[in-house]
Scaffold this active site. Structure first.
Site, PDB file in Angstrom:
ATOM      1  N   SER A 105     -89.250 -56.119  77.230  1.00  0.00           N
ATOM      2  CA  SER A 105     -88.630 -57.204  76.472  1.00  0.00           C
ATOM      3  C   SER A 105     -87.284 -56.740  75.915  1.00  0.00           C
ATOM      4  CB  SER A 105     -89.542 -57.621  75.315  1.00  0.00           C
ATOM      5  OG  SER A 105     -89.672 -56.543  74.394  1.00  0.00           O
ATOM      6  N   ARG A 154     -84.809 -48.204  74.311  1.00  0.00           N
ATOM      7  CA  ARG A 154     -84.574 -47.233  75.384  1.00  0.00           C
ATOM      8  C   ARG A 154     -83.081 -46.946  75.522  1.00  0.00           C
ATOM      9  NH1 ARG A 154     -89.402 -48.550  78.574  1.00  0.00           N
ATOM     10  NH2 ARG A 154     -90.994 -48.488  76.954  1.00  0.00           N
ATOM     11  N   GLU A 158    -104.361 -57.282  82.024  1.00  0.00           N
ATOM     12  CA  GLU A 158    -104.084 -56.019  81.327  1.00  0.00           C
ATOM     13  C   GLU A 158    -104.693 -56.003  79.922  1.00  0.00           C
ATOM     14  OE1 GLU A 158    -100.342 -53.160  79.875  1.00  0.00           O
ATOM     15  OE2 GLU A 158     -99.931 -55.049  80.895  1.00  0.00           O
ATOM     16  N   LYS A 191    -105.280 -53.993  85.125  1.00  0.00           N
ATOM     17  CA  LYS A 191    -104.382 -52.958  84.593  1.00  0.00           C
ATOM     18  C   LYS A 191    -104.948 -52.457  83.265  1.00  0.00           C
ATOM     19  CE  LYS A 191     -99.565 -51.929  83.355  1.00  0.00           C
ATOM     20  NZ  LYS A 191     -98.154 -52.364  83.406  1.00  0.00           N
ATOM     21  N   SER A 194     -99.352 -48.644  87.470  1.00  0.00           N
ATOM     22  CA  SER A 194     -98.388 -49.675  87.106  1.00  0.00           C
ATOM     23  C   SER A 194     -97.652 -49.143  85.884  1.00  0.00           C
ATOM     24  CB  SER A 194     -99.085 -51.007  86.797  1.00  0.00           C
ATOM     25  OG  SER A 194     -98.136 -51.983  86.399  1.00  0.00           O
TER      26      SER A 194
END
Length: 340
Positions: free
Chosen positions: A26, A33, A178, A220, A290
């Site tokens: 997002s 990051r 997930e 996941k 993943s």
């Protein structure tokens, strides 16, 4: 719903020791990051970064799919080719994150519920037109040594995951389900296994109630692992044994593939755990990856937003994809780290 098409897509994603690149961060997450490498989080920088990953030559040998963010699915390469089309041309299936994030669960302090079901049917139709072949929805399960999660938080997240999965299959899109039991906290390995089992039981009960075809989905899950603050950390073999024991007991064999999330593990640990699990096989499902951070962190550290670093960053990305593909066959060894 064309079940044969769903089955074909689900199997293709995890065929031949291939896995998934999770590039669906997002806005706030990708900003963190980029902040770490002192790069402005502009739309063009986000586009260029994803393009570097998607155009890495040879990655198609190890990746069966890429999960995109809404913005990324609508972006093009420098040459003007839509990213979904670019990936498809290389034999890598494009997917899309469709949830709108985990929010506080009302009247249940410390617990989360994932939102995004409103309008999802219409969004899925648009995403299919834009080229998405599969989708992803993340349910977040908070865990501690005793009180969390509540049975209601497990049921609520399982129900949302099943509603999402049913809507995906209705639209002809393969759902990645997930349910993530977080690895934050001080809980030990046994506590994680207990909670993971409860979550998987609830999820598959809801999937059955909603009529979801297990052959046309992927799971996941988290690995069964002690919390990062736990004084009792398990070794690689213990994590692999506990995880596969839990999955063997609670995941039906009709599911074609299990694609693990890395959940904050280092790139090396995530790969080592995956390989150790596959060494315990064979299993009724393909056991693959993943990964987001576990594939990308070394790439970002190398790229740093500088064009002169692109070739080296792509080399590092390709190597991480290759190592995780080897882990899907149980053939990874830590001695391979750093080798060309």
């Amino acid at each position: 719903m064309d079940i044969n098409e769903l089955k074909s897509v689900a199997r293709a994603i995890v065929a031949d020791q291939k896995g998934i690149l999770a590039a669906d961060e997002s806005g706030p997450t990708i900003k963190k990051r980029f902040d770490a490498i002192k790069l402005e989080c502009s739309e063009e920088n986000r586009r260029r970064y994803r393009e570097i990953l998607f155009t890495t030559m040879g990655a198609e040998r190890y990746l069966g799919g890429v999960i995109l963010y809404d913005e990324t699915l609508r972006q093009n390469s420098t040459e003007g080719i839509p990213f979904a089309e670019l990936l498809n041309s290389r034999g890598i299936l494009p997917g899309i994150k469709v949830d709108s994030g985990a929010k506080s669960l009302a009247l249940h302090a410390g617990e989360k519920i994932t939102e995004g079901l409103d309008g999802l049917r219409e969004r899925l139709q648009e995403y299919r037109q834009l080229g998405a072949k599969f989708a992803k929805w993340r349910g977040v399960i908070e865990i501690d040594a005793a009180a969390l999660p509540s049975s209601y938080a497990i049921r609520a997240n399982a129900h949302a995951l099943a509603r999402y999965a049913a809507l995906c299959q209705e639209a002809g899109i393969v759902p990645i389900v997930e349910p993530e039991v977080l690895m934050d906290g001080a809980h030990d390995l046994q506590r994680c296994e207990t909670v993971s089992a409860q979550v998987l039981e609830a999820v598959f009960e809801e999937l059955a109630a909603h009529g979801v075809a297990l052959e046309g989905m992927l799971l996941k899950p988290n690995m069964v692992i002690a919390g990062m603050k736990s004084p009792q950390q398990a070794d690689t073999g213990q994590v692999a044994a506990a995880t596969m024991r839990c999955l063997a007991r609670h995941v039906p064999p009709a599911v074609p593939g299990i694609v693990f999330l890395s959940g904050g593990q280092s790139a090396e640990d995530a790969t080592a755990h995956l390989s150790a699990m596959n060494q315990l096989g064979p299993f009724p499902w393909q056991v693959s990856f993943s990964y987001g951070r576990a594939l990308q962190a070394p790439v970002l550290d190398s790229w740093k937003g500088q064009e002169q670093n692109v070739a080296e960053a792509q080399k590092i990305f390709l190597r991480r994809c290759q190592l995780n593909s080897l882990a899907c066959a149980g053939k990874y060894d830590s001695g391979m780290e750093g080798a060309a």
